[in-house]
Design a protein around this motif. Structure first.
Motif, PDB file in Angstrom:
ATOM      1  N   TRP A  21     -42.133 -39.407  -2.357  1.00 51.31           N
ATOM      2  CA  TRP A  21     -42.983 -38.513  -1.565  1.00 51.31           C
ATOM      3  C   TRP A  21     -42.153 -37.427  -0.883  1.00 51.31           C
ATOM      4  O   TRP A  21     -42.511 -36.247  -0.907  1.00 51.31           O
ATOM      5  CB  TRP A  21     -43.720 -39.321  -0.495  1.00 51.31           C
ATOM      6  CG  TRP A  21     -45.078 -39.817  -0.881  1.00 51.31           C
ATOM      7  CD1 TRP A  21     -45.392 -41.004  -1.481  1.00 51.31           C
ATOM      8  CD2 TRP A  21     -46.319 -39.163  -0.651  1.00 51.31           C
ATOM      9  NE1 TRP A  21     -46.741 -41.118  -1.645  1.00 51.31           N
ATOM     10  CE2 TRP A  21     -47.342 -40.005  -1.140  1.00 51.31           C
ATOM     11  CE3 TRP A  21     -46.688 -37.956  -0.064  1.00 51.31           C
ATOM     12  CZ2 TRP A  21     -48.701 -39.676  -1.072  1.00 51.31           C
ATOM     13  CZ3 TRP A  21     -48.030 -37.627   0.004  1.00 51.31           C
ATOM     14  CH2 TRP A  21     -49.024 -38.474  -0.495  1.00 51.31           C
ATOM     15  N   LEU A  22     -41.056 -37.826  -0.259  1.00 50.80           N
ATOM     16  CA  LEU A  22     -40.270 -36.870   0.519  1.00 50.80           C
ATOM     17  C   LEU A  22     -39.587 -35.849  -0.382  1.00 50.80           C
ATOM     18  O   LEU A  22     -39.533 -34.653  -0.055  1.00 50.80           O
ATOM     19  CB  LEU A  22     -39.245 -37.619   1.376  1.00 50.80           C
ATOM     20  CG  LEU A  22     -38.542 -36.791   2.452  1.00 50.80           C
ATOM     21  CD1 LEU A  22     -39.543 -36.141   3.407  1.00 50.80           C
ATOM     22  CD2 LEU A  22     -37.564 -37.659   3.236  1.00 50.80           C
ATOM     23  N   LEU A  23     -39.068 -36.295  -1.513  1.00 47.92           N
ATOM     24  CA  LEU A  23     -38.467 -35.354  -2.461  1.00 47.92           C
ATOM     25  C   LEU A  23     -39.520 -34.381  -2.977  1.00 47.92           C
ATOM     26  O   LEU A  23     -39.270 -33.174  -3.093  1.00 47.92           O
ATOM     27  CB  LEU A  23     -37.825 -36.108  -3.625  1.00 47.92           C
ATOM     28  CG  LEU A  23     -36.509 -36.828  -3.306  1.00 47.92           C
ATOM     29  CD1 LEU A  23     -36.135 -37.766  -4.445  1.00 47.92           C
ATOM     30  CD2 LEU A  23     -35.385 -35.827  -3.053  1.00 47.92           C
ATOM     31  N   ALA A  24     -40.708 -34.878  -3.275  1.00 46.99           N
ATOM     32  CA  ALA A  24     -41.789 -34.008  -3.736  1.00 46.99           C
ATOM     33  C   ALA A  24     -42.154 -32.989  -2.665  1.00 46.99           C
ATOM     34  O   ALA A  24     -42.355 -31.802  -2.954  1.00 46.99           O
ATOM     35  CB  ALA A  24     -43.003 -34.838  -4.133  1.00 46.99           C
ATOM     36  N   ILE A  75     -32.323 -37.076   3.006  1.00 46.70           N
ATOM     37  CA  ILE A  75     -33.181 -36.100   2.335  1.00 46.70           C
ATOM     38  C   ILE A  75     -33.898 -35.219   3.352  1.00 46.70           C
ATOM     39  O   ILE A  75     -33.965 -33.993   3.199  1.00 46.70           O
ATOM     40  CB  ILE A  75     -34.194 -36.826   1.430  1.00 46.70           C
ATOM     41  CG1 ILE A  75     -33.475 -37.529   0.285  1.00 46.70           C
ATOM     42  CG2 ILE A  75     -35.242 -35.837   0.885  1.00 46.70           C
ATOM     43  CD1 ILE A  75     -34.346 -38.499  -0.489  1.00 46.70           C
ATOM     44  N   ALA A  76     -34.423 -35.831   4.414  1.00 46.33           N
ATOM     45  CA  ALA A  76     -35.140 -35.061   5.443  1.00 46.33           C
ATOM     46  C   ALA A  76     -34.221 -34.026   6.086  1.00 46.33           C
ATOM     47  O   ALA A  76     -34.614 -32.875   6.300  1.00 46.33           O
ATOM     48  CB  ALA A  76     -35.714 -35.999   6.497  1.00 46.33           C
ATOM     49  N   ALA A  77     -32.994 -34.421   6.389  1.00 46.94           N
ATOM     50  CA  ALA A  77     -32.054 -33.489   7.011  1.00 46.94           C
ATOM     51  C   ALA A  77     -31.619 -32.401   6.036  1.00 46.94           C
ATOM     52  O   ALA A  77     -31.545 -31.217   6.395  1.00 46.94           O
ATOM     53  CB  ALA A  77     -30.834 -34.250   7.529  1.00 46.94           C
ATOM     54  N   LYS A  78     -31.350 -32.781   4.810  1.00 41.74           N
ATOM     55  CA  LYS A  78     -30.868 -31.828   3.796  1.00 41.74           C
ATOM     56  C   LYS A  78     -31.897 -30.736   3.532  1.00 41.74           C
ATOM     57  O   LYS A  78     -31.539 -29.564   3.348  1.00 41.74           O
ATOM     58  CB  LYS A  78     -30.553 -32.578   2.504  1.00 41.74           C
ATOM     59  CG  LYS A  78     -30.073 -31.689   1.353  1.00 41.74           C
ATOM     60  CD  LYS A  78     -29.728 -32.540   0.140  1.00 41.74           C
ATOM     61  CE  LYS A  78     -29.397 -31.679  -1.084  1.00 41.74           C
ATOM     62  NZ  LYS A  78     -28.120 -30.970  -0.927  1.00 41.74           N
ATOM     63  N   PRO A 192     -49.239 -27.076  -1.105  1.00 43.74           N
ATOM     64  CA  PRO A 192     -49.089 -27.030  -2.566  1.00 43.74           C
ATOM     65  C   PRO A 192     -48.211 -28.118  -3.171  1.00 43.74           C
ATOM     66  O   PRO A 192     -48.584 -28.727  -4.183  1.00 43.74           O
ATOM     67  CB  PRO A 192     -48.521 -25.631  -2.804  1.00 43.74           C
ATOM     68  CG  PRO A 192     -49.108 -24.813  -1.695  1.00 43.74           C
ATOM     69  CD  PRO A 192     -49.124 -25.726  -0.497  1.00 43.74           C
ATOM     70  N   ARG A 193     -47.048 -28.379  -2.581  1.00 46.06           N
ATOM     71  CA  ARG A 193     -46.157 -29.389  -3.160  1.00 46.06           C
ATOM     72  C   ARG A 193     -46.762 -30.793  -3.057  1.00 46.06           C
ATOM     73  O   ARG A 193     -46.615 -31.616  -3.968  1.00 46.06           O
ATOM     74  CB  ARG A 193     -44.796 -29.352  -2.466  1.00 46.06           C
ATOM     75  CG  ARG A 193     -43.982 -28.108  -2.800  1.00 46.06           C
ATOM     76  CD  ARG A 193     -42.766 -28.001  -1.908  1.00 46.06           C
ATOM     77  NE  ARG A 193     -41.935 -26.853  -2.254  1.00 46.06           N
ATOM     78  CZ  ARG A 193     -40.910 -26.430  -1.532  1.00 46.06           C
ATOM     79  NH1 ARG A 193     -40.569 -27.099  -0.425  1.00 46.06           N
ATOM     80  NH2 ARG A 193     -40.212 -25.382  -1.911  1.00 46.06           N
ATOM     81  N   ILE A 194     -47.444 -31.049  -1.942  1.00 46.99           N
ATOM     82  CA  ILE A 194     -48.105 -32.343  -1.772  1.00 46.99           C
ATOM     83  C   ILE A 194     -49.286 -32.448  -2.724  1.00 46.99           C
ATOM     84  O   ILE A 194     -49.505 -33.485  -3.370  1.00 46.99           O
ATOM     85  CB  ILE A 194     -48.576 -32.524  -0.314  1.00 46.99           C
ATOM     86  CG1 ILE A 194     -47.385 -32.490   0.653  1.00 46.99           C
ATOM     87  CG2 ILE A 194     -49.348 -33.823  -0.164  1.00 46.99           C
ATOM     88  CD1 ILE A 194     -46.433 -33.634   0.530  1.00 46.99           C
ATOM     89  N   LYS A 195     -50.044 -31.383  -2.804  1.00 45.47           N
ATOM     90  CA  LYS A 195     -51.214 -31.358  -3.692  1.00 45.47           C
ATOM     91  C   LYS A 195     -50.804 -31.651  -5.129  1.00 45.47           C
ATOM     92  O   LYS A 195     -51.473 -32.407  -5.850  1.00 45.47           O
ATOM     93  CB  LYS A 195     -51.915 -30.004  -3.595  1.00 45.47           C
ATOM     94  CG  LYS A 195     -53.260 -29.947  -4.290  1.00 45.47           C
ATOM     95  CD  LYS A 195     -53.972 -28.637  -3.961  1.00 45.47           C
ATOM     96  CE  LYS A 195     -55.370 -28.621  -4.551  1.00 45.47           C
ATOM     97  NZ  LYS A 195     -56.110 -27.370  -4.172  1.00 45.47           N
ATOM     98  N   ALA A 196     -49.699 -31.058  -5.554  1.00 46.26           N
ATOM     99  CA  ALA A 196     -49.207 -31.302  -6.908  1.00 46.26           C
ATOM    100  C   ALA A 196     -48.807 -32.761  -7.105  1.00 46.26           C
ATOM    101  O   ALA A 196     -49.068 -33.355  -8.163  1.00 46.26           O
ATOM    102  CB  ALA A 196     -48.021 -30.389  -7.205  1.00 46.26           C
TER     103      ALA A 196
END
Length: 223
Positions: A21-24, A75-78, A192-196
Motif C-alpha cells: 500500500w505505502l509503495l503504491a 519508505i515513508a521517510a524516503k 490517483p495512485r490509491i485509486k489505481a
C-alpha cells in the motif's frame, strides 16, 4: 537487480500488504518474489537474507530490510510521507500504531479455528466501532482538516484507509456512525495512485483464503 524494491512474501496480504500500500501511495513500482515452498524460504535463510529468520523482507537501496515497522518507516521517510518534523512523526507513529493493532487482529482471523471464528469476528467489529474508529473520527472532527496529520497526505492516511477497507470486508456498514471517516475514505480512495491500487489487476492482494493459509503454514512449518 532492476533498481525496483523487491518484496519477499507469500501471495497474500499479511504483514506485507501495508508495505505494498505505502509503495503504491508513493508511486513506486516494485517486484515480488512469491514464497510458495519451504525450499524457497530455507534458501533465503541459508543466504542470510532474513535477519530474524522471518518475512516480510524487502530489498531496497542496496539493503535487505526486515521488521515491518522499520520497512514502513524507511519508505515513508524516503518518499516524504512521514510528516515535516518530529512532532508530526510522533503523531503518525501513534495513529499507525492504532491501525496496526486493529489490522493484526484481522490478519489473524484466517488462522483461527472454525469454532472460534464467530467470536473473533465479533471482537474485530467491537474494537473497530468502540475503540479505534471513534479515535480517528474525533481527530478529523477536532482539527477540521482533510488528513490526519499536518493537513497533508501521509503514511497515517494510507494505513487508516487500508484498515477501514479491511473491516468493511467483514461488515459493509461499519462506518454508519462515522460520517467523517466515510468522507475520508472517499477522499483518500480518489487519490490517483490509491485509486489505481484499488483497481483489479494491481498488486493489491485478495482477501486471504484457505490456499493462502495452507501455504503460510507449510512454508513456515506452522502445525
Amino acid at each position: 537487480m532492476s533498481g525496483k524494491p523487491k518484496l519477499y512474501y507469500f501471495y497474500g496480504r499479511g504483514s506485507m500488504e501495508s508495505i505494498r500500500w505505502l509503495l503504491a501511495a508513493a508511486g513506486v513500482e516494485f517486484e515480488e518474489e512469491i514464497l510458495e515452498t519451504r525450499e524457497q524460504y530455507e534458501e533465503l535463510l541459508r543466504d542470510g537474507a532474513l535477519m530474524f529468520q522471518q518475512v516480510p523482507m524487502v530489498e531496497i537501496d542496496g539493503m535487505k530490510l526486515s521488521q515491518t515497522k522499520a520497512i514502513l518507516q524507511y519508505i515513508a521517510a524516503k518518499y516524504n510521507l512521514y510528516g515535516k518534523d518530529l512532532k508530526e512523526r510522533a503523531l503518525i507513529d501513534m495513529y499507525v500504531g492504532g491501525t496496526t493493532d486493529l489490522m493484526e487482529i484481522i490478519m489473524s482471523y484466517p488462522f483461527i479455528q472454525p469454532e472460534q471464528k464467530e467470536g473473533h469476528l465479533n471482537t474485530i467489529l467491537l474494537k473497530a466501532k468502540n475503540r479505534y474508529f471513534p479515535v480517528y473520527e474525533k481527530i478529523l472532527r477536532d482539527h477540521g482538516e482533510k488528513y490526519l496529520v499536518g493537513n497533508r497526505f501521509t503514511w497515517a492516511d494510507v494505513q487508516l484507509l487500508e484498515a477501514i477497507l479491511m473491516v468493511e470486508e467483514k461488515c459493509a456498514d461499519i462506518l454508519t456512525n462515522f460520517p467523517l471517516l466515510k468522507v475520508f475514505q472517499t477522499r483518500i480512495s480518489d487519490i490517483p495512485r490509491i485509486k489505481a491500487f484499488l483497481q483489479p489487476g494491481s498488486q493489491r492482494k485478495p482477501v486471504p483464503d484457505e490456499k493462502y493459509v495452507q501455504t503460510v503454514r507449510t512454508v513456515l512449518q506452522m502445525y
